[in-house]
Design a protein around this motif. Structure first.
Motif, PDB file in Angstrom:
ATOM      1  N   PHE A 127       0.938  -1.186   0.137  1.00 17.45           N
ATOM      2  CA  PHE A 127       0.608   0.041  -0.267  1.00 17.45           C
ATOM      3  C   PHE A 127       0.837   1.191   0.004  1.00 17.45           C
ATOM      4  N   LEU A 128       1.978   1.582   1.029  1.00 15.95           N
ATOM      5  CA  LEU A 128       2.889   2.642   1.169  1.00 15.95           C
ATOM      6  C   LEU A 128       3.802   2.768  -0.265  1.00 15.95           C
ATOM      7  N   ILE A 129       3.801   1.459  -1.114  1.00 13.15           N
ATOM      8  CA  ILE A 129       4.433   1.695  -2.859  1.00 13.15           C
ATOM      9  C   ILE A 129       3.809   2.692  -3.664  1.00 13.15           C
ATOM     10  N   LEU A 130       2.242   1.950  -3.432  1.00  9.23           N
ATOM     11  CA  LEU A 130       1.196   2.946  -4.720  1.00  9.23           C
ATOM     12  C   LEU A 130       1.168   3.824  -4.633  1.00  9.23           C
ATOM     13  N   GLN A 131       0.651   4.408  -2.897  1.00  7.31           N
ATOM     14  CA  GLN A 131       0.837   5.786  -2.742  1.00  7.31           C
ATOM     15  C   GLN A 131       1.934   6.635  -2.871  1.00  7.31           C
ATOM     16  N   GLN A 132       3.171   6.387  -3.079  1.00 15.15           N
ATOM     17  CA  GLN A 132       4.367   7.111  -2.787  1.00 15.15           C
ATOM     18  C   GLN A 132       4.613   6.776  -5.185  1.00 15.15           C
ATOM     19  N   ILE A 133       3.552   6.454  -5.383  1.00 20.74           N
ATOM     20  CA  ILE A 133       3.645   6.145  -6.956  1.00 20.74           C
ATOM     21  C   ILE A 133       2.122   7.392  -7.319  1.00 20.74           C
ATOM     22  N   ILE A 134       1.173   7.154  -6.153  1.00 26.64           N
ATOM     23  CA  ILE A 134       0.346   8.255  -6.005  1.00 26.64           C
ATOM     24  C   ILE A 134       0.399  10.072  -6.663  1.00 26.64           C
ATOM     25  N   LEU A 135       1.485   9.695  -4.843  1.00 27.88           N
ATOM     26  CA  LEU A 135       1.860  11.570  -4.853  1.00 27.88           C
ATOM     27  C   LEU A 135       2.540  11.802  -5.913  1.00 27.88           C
ATOM     28  N   LEU A 136       3.469  10.825  -6.516  1.00 27.71           N
ATOM     29  CA  LEU A 136       4.112  11.330  -7.339  1.00 27.71           C
ATOM     30  C   LEU A 136       3.390  12.035  -8.361  1.00 27.71           C
ATOM     31  N   ASP A 137       2.562  11.283  -8.637  1.00 32.70           N
ATOM     32  CA  ASP A 137       2.027  11.556 -10.051  1.00 32.70           C
ATOM     33  C   ASP A 137       1.544  12.905  -9.122  1.00 32.70           C
ATOM     34  N   THR A 200      16.898   8.177   6.330  1.00 32.28           N
ATOM     35  CA  THR A 200      15.797   9.149   5.891  1.00 32.28           C
ATOM     36  C   THR A 200      15.910  10.587   5.424  1.00 32.28           C
ATOM     37  N   LEU A 201      17.004  10.857   6.152  1.00 29.90           N
ATOM     38  CA  LEU A 201      18.279  12.075   5.706  1.00 29.90           C
ATOM     39  C   LEU A 201      18.842  11.930   4.752  1.00 29.90           C
ATOM     40  N   ALA A 202      20.217  11.004   4.896  1.00 28.55           N
ATOM     41  CA  ALA A 202      21.221  10.257   3.587  1.00 28.55           C
ATOM     42  C   ALA A 202      19.770  10.127   2.389  1.00 28.55           C
ATOM     43  N   LEU A 203      19.253   9.635   2.172  1.00 36.04           N
ATOM     44  CA  LEU A 203      18.324   9.494   0.648  1.00 36.04           C
ATOM     45  C   LEU A 203      17.398   9.701   0.427  1.00 36.04           C
ATOM     46  N   THR A 204      17.484  11.370   1.463  1.00 30.62           N
ATOM     47  CA  THR A 204      16.056  12.253   0.685  1.00 30.62           C
ATOM     48  C   THR A 204      17.129  13.209   0.344  1.00 30.62           C
ATOM     49  N   THR A 222       8.761  18.607  -6.837  1.00 31.34           N
ATOM     50  CA  THR A 222       8.866  17.170  -7.169  1.00 31.34           C
ATOM     51  C   THR A 222       9.449  16.437  -5.598  1.00 31.34           C
ATOM     52  N   SER A 223      10.187  16.890  -4.886  1.00 33.02           N
ATOM     53  CA  SER A 223      12.174  16.626  -4.766  1.00 33.02           C
ATOM     54  C   SER A 223      10.987  16.686  -3.011  1.00 33.02           C
ATOM     55  N   ALA A 224      10.807  18.021  -2.849  1.00 32.84           N
ATOM     56  CA  ALA A 224      10.310  18.428  -1.758  1.00 32.84           C
ATOM     57  C   ALA A 224       9.061  17.829  -1.015  1.00 32.84           C
ATOM     58  N   ILE A 225       8.514  17.685  -2.061  1.00 32.76           N
ATOM     59  CA  ILE A 225       7.032  17.170  -1.507  1.00 32.76           C
ATOM     60  C   ILE A 225       7.293  15.482  -1.147  1.00 32.76           C
ATOM     61  N   MET A 226       8.043  14.497  -1.997  1.00 32.61           N
ATOM     62  CA  MET A 226       8.550  13.201  -1.973  1.00 32.61           C
ATOM     63  C   MET A 226      10.353  13.416  -0.102  1.00 32.61           C
ATOM     64  N   THR A 227      10.036  14.491  -0.251  1.00 33.10           N
ATOM     65  CA  THR A 227      11.137  13.822   1.451  1.00 33.10           C
ATOM     66  C   THR A 227      10.394  14.129   2.458  1.00 33.10           C
ATOM     67  N   ALA A 228       9.363  15.518   2.439  1.00 31.13           N
ATOM     68  CA  ALA A 228       8.441  15.578   3.309  1.00 31.13           C
ATOM     69  C   ALA A 228       8.020  13.514   3.353  1.00 31.13           C
ATOM     70  N   TYR A 229       6.914  13.345   2.812  1.00 25.70           N
ATOM     71  CA  TYR A 229       6.414  12.591   2.626  1.00 25.70           C
ATOM     72  C   TYR A 229       7.158  11.062   3.521  1.00 25.70           C
ATOM     73  N   ALA A 230       8.421  11.003   3.025  1.00 21.19           N
ATOM     74  CA  ALA A 230       9.649  10.024   3.702  1.00 21.19           C
ATOM     75  C   ALA A 230       9.744  10.710   4.925  1.00 21.19           C
ATOM     76  N   THR A 231       9.967  11.760   5.440  1.00 18.93           N
ATOM     77  CA  THR A 231      10.098  12.231   7.031  1.00 18.93           C
ATOM     78  C   THR A 231       8.905  11.664   7.496  1.00 18.93           C
ATOM     79  N   TYR A 232       7.127  11.999   6.880  1.00 15.45           N
ATOM     80  CA  TYR A 232       6.933  11.096   7.643  1.00 15.45           C
ATOM     81  C   TYR A 232       6.850   9.702   7.945  1.00 15.45           C
ATOM     82  N   ILE A 233       7.150   9.263   6.776  1.00 17.09           N
ATOM     83  CA  ILE A 233       7.104   7.260   7.504  1.00 17.09           C
ATOM     84  C   ILE A 233       8.086   7.189   8.357  1.00 17.09           C
ATOM     85  N   CYS A 234       9.676   8.254   8.308  1.00 19.59           N
ATOM     86  CA  CYS A 234      10.384   8.092   9.572  1.00 19.59           C
ATOM     87  C   CYS A 234       9.833   8.493  10.833  1.00 19.59           C
ATOM     88  N   TYR A 235       8.474   8.943  10.819  1.00 21.00           N
ATOM     89  CA  TYR A 235       8.219  10.015  12.268  1.00 21.00           C
ATOM     90  C   TYR A 235       6.933   8.729  12.935  1.00 21.00           C
TER      91      TYR A 235
END
Length: 304
Positions: A127-137, A200-204, A222-235
């Motif tokens: 589900f997280l993978i599919l959600q990331q694809i949609i957020l990328l779009d 999370t820090l290194a990969l983003t 796009t980079s900023a949105i996915m960085t924010a999303y990755a930070t949420y996943i980390c949180y």
């Protein structure tokens, strides 16, 4: 299959999702004190707060399982008969209600860690993978639209749209890396949390640099949105850690915040798929066949 699918199936699916979220919230709050069925005692030992927590989680899992069955049937039916996606929604909703009621008489152990909950944990990954694809779009579409408003990458018509992209991106980056700094401060004493936050820090940072400087499709938004999303996943990972030694936020509002953000992101992704249904051309049939899978994974991972 009697023609291509329409928008009705997506709209009704979204209604089912919304109803499921509302019912899940209500049962989560009221089930521990209002339901005393024998079936709920099996798997939820009578131990004060733990019993209440077990019943609350079990209530959500029962609704989640009912919706998973609904969208699983939607997935199978749509593969054999495309118009099934749009049709029979009165029967589908009646079936959903019957499933929810029936599952309330099922043993809690069947929905807990001895049964459905493990399925939910495993499918949560997909589900997280599919959600990331949609957020990328969403991110790329947002960036392209604002670039079009600006008149192109150089902003020939109205450079304010480019300024907007940069300002929003910087705010997202600032918020994400500030949150990472706070997490290092609050959870850095635990090796598990330190590894998750550090990755999370290194990969983003690395992926942002690769996208901006080594890709023809680079987009700072796009980079900023996915960085924010990755930070949420980390949180979510550090605040949902079951170890009291690593996580002082157990059973606090920090975990509630993680759940609220997760529901908001799910709502955004579902709204986006609903909005774009009518815009899909040759891939529309494929989308309508895959969307029930996304919804099925969504509710299978509701607690994750």
């Amino acid at each position: 299959s009697l023609g291509p699918p329409g928008r009705n199936g997506t709209i009704m699916s979204f209604v089912a999702v919304l109803a499921g979220v509302i019912v899940s919230i209500i049962t989560y709050v009221y089930a521990p004190n209002s339901i005393s069925l024998d079936s709920w005692e099996d798997g939820c030992p009578s131990d004060g707060d733990f019993e209440k927590s077990c019943k609350a989680n079990s209530a959500v899992l029962r609704v989640s399982c009912a919706l998973t069955v609904l969208f699983g049937l939607q997935l199978i039916g749509t593969f054999f008969f495309t118009r099934f996606y749009d049709m029979f929604w009165i029967i589908k909703f009646c079936g959903l209600i019957a499933l929810v009621i029936g599952f309330f008489f099922g043993s809690s152990s069947s929905f807990g860690l001895d049964g459905y909950a493990w399925f939910a944990r495993i499918t949560g990954f997909f589900f997280l993978i599919l959600q990331q694809i949609i957020l990328l779009d969403v991110a790329y579409s947002w960036n392209e639209r604002w670039l079009a408003y600006a008149g192109g990458p150089d902003g020939e018509k109205n450079g304010n749209w480019l300024v907007g992209i940069i300002v929003i991106s910087l705010l997202l980056f600032a918020g994400a890396y500030s949150a990472i700094g706070v997490m290092f401060w609050q959870y850095g004493h635990c090796q598990d949390s330190t590894v998750i936050i550090g990755l999370t820090l290194a990969l983003t940072v690395v992926m942002t640099l690769i996208q901006l400087f080594f890709s023809d499709e680079g987009s700072i938004l796009t980079s900023a949105i996915m960085t924010a999303y990755a930070t949420y996943i980390c949180y979510s990972a550090v605040t949902l850690n079951p170890s009291a030694e690593c996580n002082y936020a157990l059973d606090t509002g920090y975990q509630t915040l993680s759940t609220v953000i997760g529901l908001a992101l799910t709502a955004i992704s579902l709204l986006w798929t609903t909005y774009n249904t009518g815009k899909i051309d040759h891939s529309h049939v494929l989308f309508c066949r895959v969307q029930p899978l996304y919804l099925m994974l969504c509710f299978a991972s509701l607690l994750q």
